[in-house]
Design a protein around this motif. Structure first.
Motif, PDB file in Angstrom:
ATOM      1  N   LEU A  40      11.540 -27.346   0.153  1.00 54.41           N
ATOM      2  CA  LEU A  40      12.177 -26.113   0.609  1.00 54.41           C
ATOM      3  C   LEU A  40      12.576 -25.214  -0.561  1.00 54.41           C
ATOM      4  O   LEU A  40      12.539 -23.992  -0.449  1.00 54.41           O
ATOM      5  CB  LEU A  40      13.398 -26.432   1.473  1.00 54.41           C
ATOM      6  N   ASN A  41      12.961 -25.809  -1.664  1.00 51.44           N
ATOM      7  CA  ASN A  41      13.357 -25.036  -2.829  1.00 51.44           C
ATOM      8  C   ASN A  41      12.161 -24.327  -3.470  1.00 51.44           C
ATOM      9  O   ASN A  41      12.321 -23.275  -4.083  1.00 51.44           O
ATOM     10  CB  ASN A  41      14.045 -25.946  -3.846  1.00 51.44           C
ATOM     11  N   GLY A  42      10.965 -24.886  -3.326  1.00 49.39           N
ATOM     12  CA  GLY A  42       9.786 -24.293  -3.937  1.00 49.39           C
ATOM     13  C   GLY A  42       8.951 -23.442  -3.002  1.00 49.39           C
ATOM     14  O   GLY A  42       7.826 -23.071  -3.345  1.00 49.39           O
ATOM     15  N   LEU A  43       9.470 -23.108  -1.821  1.00 50.84           N
ATOM     16  CA  LEU A  43       8.694 -22.320  -0.862  1.00 50.84           C
ATOM     17  C   LEU A  43       8.308 -20.949  -1.406  1.00 50.84           C
ATOM     18  O   LEU A  43       7.175 -20.507  -1.213  1.00 50.84           O
ATOM     19  CB  LEU A  43       9.472 -22.145   0.447  1.00 50.84           C
ATOM     20  N   ASP A  44       9.220 -20.269  -2.085  1.00 54.25           N
ATOM     21  CA  ASP A  44       8.911 -18.932  -2.594  1.00 54.25           C
ATOM     22  C   ASP A  44       7.820 -18.983  -3.659  1.00 54.25           C
ATOM     23  O   ASP A  44       6.944 -18.115  -3.706  1.00 54.25           O
ATOM     24  CB  ASP A  44      10.164 -18.244  -3.128  1.00 54.25           C
ATOM     25  N   SER A  50       2.266 -19.126  -7.391  1.00 58.22           N
ATOM     26  CA  SER A  50       2.536 -19.620  -8.741  1.00 58.22           C
ATOM     27  C   SER A  50       2.693 -21.139  -8.777  1.00 58.22           C
ATOM     28  O   SER A  50       2.707 -21.726  -9.842  1.00 58.22           O
ATOM     29  CB  SER A  50       3.786 -18.954  -9.314  1.00 58.22           C
ATOM     30  N   LYS A  51       2.808 -21.761  -7.612  1.00 60.21           N
ATOM     31  CA  LYS A  51       2.942 -23.211  -7.528  1.00 60.21           C
ATOM     32  C   LYS A  51       1.929 -23.729  -6.513  1.00 60.21           C
ATOM     33  O   LYS A  51       1.697 -23.086  -5.485  1.00 60.21           O
ATOM     34  CB  LYS A  51       4.364 -23.560  -7.089  1.00 60.21           C
ATOM     35  N   GLN A  52       1.341 -24.890  -6.781  1.00 59.64           N
ATOM     36  CA  GLN A  52       0.346 -25.461  -5.880  1.00 59.64           C
ATOM     37  C   GLN A  52       0.997 -25.868  -4.558  1.00 59.64           C
ATOM     38  O   GLN A  52       2.118 -26.382  -4.555  1.00 59.64           O
ATOM     39  CB  GLN A  52      -0.299 -26.699  -6.510  1.00 59.64           C
ATOM     40  N   PRO A  53       0.301 -25.658  -3.427  1.00 60.73           N
ATOM     41  CA  PRO A  53       0.821 -26.132  -2.143  1.00 60.73           C
ATOM     42  C   PRO A  53       0.911 -27.657  -2.111  1.00 60.73           C
ATOM     43  O   PRO A  53       0.182 -28.342  -2.818  1.00 60.73           O
ATOM     44  CB  PRO A  53      -0.206 -25.636  -1.130  1.00 60.73           C
ATOM     45  N   ILE A  54       1.797 -28.165  -1.294  1.00 64.68           N
ATOM     46  CA  ILE A  54       2.010 -29.609  -1.177  1.00 64.68           C
ATOM     47  C   ILE A  54       1.453 -30.082   0.162  1.00 64.68           C
ATOM     48  O   ILE A  54       1.902 -29.643   1.221  1.00 64.68           O
ATOM     49  CB  ILE A  54       3.507 -29.946  -1.259  1.00 64.68           C
ATOM     50  N   GLY A  55       0.476 -30.968   0.115  1.00 62.15           N
ATOM     51  CA  GLY A  55      -0.094 -31.559   1.321  1.00 62.15           C
ATOM     52  C   GLY A  55      -0.578 -30.510   2.305  1.00 62.15           C
ATOM     53  O   GLY A  55      -1.298 -29.581   1.930  1.00 62.15           O
ATOM     54  N   PRO A  56      -0.170 -30.610   3.575  1.00 60.17           N
ATOM     55  CA  PRO A  56      -0.629 -29.661   4.589  1.00 60.17           C
ATOM     56  C   PRO A  56       0.100 -28.318   4.534  1.00 60.17           C
ATOM     57  O   PRO A  56      -0.208 -27.411   5.303  1.00 60.17           O
ATOM     58  CB  PRO A  56      -0.340 -30.373   5.906  1.00 60.17           C
ATOM     59  N   LEU A  57       1.046 -28.162   3.634  1.00 63.09           N
ATOM     60  CA  LEU A  57       1.806 -26.924   3.511  1.00 63.09           C
ATOM     61  C   LEU A  57       0.986 -25.923   2.703  1.00 63.09           C
ATOM     62  O   LEU A  57       0.978 -25.941   1.486  1.00 63.09           O
ATOM     63  CB  LEU A  57       3.147 -27.193   2.830  1.00 63.09           C
ATOM     64  N   ARG A  59      -0.429 -22.006   1.514  1.00 62.94           N
ATOM     65  CA  ARG A  59       0.236 -20.811   0.988  1.00 62.94           C
ATOM     66  C   ARG A  59       0.730 -19.913   2.123  1.00 62.94           C
ATOM     67  O   ARG A  59       1.833 -19.379   2.070  1.00 62.94           O
ATOM     68  CB  ARG A  59      -0.750 -20.066   0.096  1.00 62.94           C
ATOM     69  N   ASP A  60      -0.096 -19.760   3.174  1.00 60.05           N
ATOM     70  CA  ASP A  60       0.302 -18.928   4.321  1.00 60.05           C
ATOM     71  C   ASP A  60       1.497 -19.525   5.061  1.00 60.05           C
ATOM     72  O   ASP A  60       2.415 -18.805   5.461  1.00 60.05           O
ATOM     73  CB  ASP A  60      -0.866 -18.748   5.285  1.00 60.05           C
ATOM     74  N   LEU A  61       1.473 -20.843   5.243  1.00 64.93           N
ATOM     75  CA  LEU A  61       2.575 -21.505   5.938  1.00 64.93           C
ATOM     76  C   LEU A  61       3.869 -21.413   5.126  1.00 64.93           C
ATOM     77  O   LEU A  61       4.946 -21.211   5.690  1.00 64.93           O
ATOM     78  CB  LEU A  61       2.214 -22.966   6.204  1.00 64.93           C
ATOM     79  N   ALA A  62       3.764 -21.529   3.807  1.00 68.58           N
ATOM     80  CA  ALA A  62       4.945 -21.384   2.950  1.00 68.58           C
ATOM     81  C   ALA A  62       5.498 -19.964   3.032  1.00 68.58           C
ATOM     82  O   ALA A  62       6.711 -19.769   3.063  1.00 68.58           O
ATOM     83  CB  ALA A  62       4.598 -21.740   1.507  1.00 68.58           C
ATOM     84  N   ALA A  63       4.613 -18.965   3.105  1.00 63.42           N
ATOM     85  CA  ALA A  63       5.069 -17.574   3.236  1.00 63.42           C
ATOM     86  C   ALA A  63       5.752 -17.351   4.576  1.00 63.42           C
ATOM     87  O   ALA A  63       6.768 -16.645   4.657  1.00 63.42           O
ATOM     88  CB  ALA A  63       3.886 -16.628   3.071  1.00 63.42           C
ATOM     89  N   GLN A  64       5.224 -17.948   5.640  1.00 60.04           N
ATOM     90  CA  GLN A  64       5.866 -17.822   6.951  1.00 60.04           C
ATOM     91  C   GLN A  64       7.243 -18.475   6.953  1.00 60.04           C
ATOM     92  O   GLN A  64       8.204 -17.918   7.503  1.00 60.04           O
ATOM     93  CB  GLN A  64       4.996 -18.463   8.031  1.00 60.04           C
ATOM     94  N   ALA A  65       7.351 -19.659   6.360  1.00 62.46           N
ATOM     95  CA  ALA A  65       8.638 -20.350   6.305  1.00 62.46           C
ATOM     96  C   ALA A  65       9.629 -19.574   5.444  1.00 62.46           C
ATOM     97  O   ALA A  65      10.821 -19.510   5.762  1.00 62.46           O
ATOM     98  CB  ALA A  65       8.450 -21.763   5.754  1.00 62.46           C
ATOM     99  N   GLU A  66       9.145 -18.979   4.373  1.00 59.57           N
ATOM    100  CA  GLU A  66      10.013 -18.205   3.483  1.00 59.57           C
ATOM    101  C   GLU A  66      10.558 -16.959   4.173  1.00 59.57           C
ATOM    102  O   GLU A  66      11.694 -16.553   3.939  1.00 59.57           O
ATOM    103  CB  GLU A  66       9.239 -17.826   2.217  1.00 59.57           C
TER     104      GLU A  66
END
Length: 80
Positions: A40-44, A50-57, A59-66
């Motif tokens: 959660l801390n690395g979502l942005d 700038s950071k590699q996605p983790i597992g099924p997370l 880039r798009d999903l991280a942006a939606q969660a952010e």
């Protein structure tokens, strides 16, 4: 106070209870909470690329969660 501690120890021996047994659930859960915090801390950073996605997370999903909101407030603003 010493008498009370002696009675507590006698009660522990009588019932077969370990006073440290209550620490076990938090010790088992703590690695999961630390992992969740890191994700959660690395979502942005994941959302920006700038950071590699983790597992099924992805880039798009991280942006939606952010950018997700609850009651009109961004979740990332609430917790950081």
């Amino acid at each position: 106070q010493q008498k009370m501690q002696q009675e507590m120890m006698a009660l522990y021996r009588e019932t077969g209870t370990n006073p440290l047994a209550s620490c076990m659930p938090i010790l088992i859960q703590s690695p999961f909470f630390f992992g969740l915090f890191r994700v959660l801390n690395g979502l942005d950073e994941m959302a920006s690329g700038s950071k590699q996605p983790i597992g099924p997370l992805s880039r798009d999903l991280a942006a939606q969660a952010e950018s997700s909101t609850i009651f009109g407030a961004k979740l990332s603003d609430i917790f950081l």
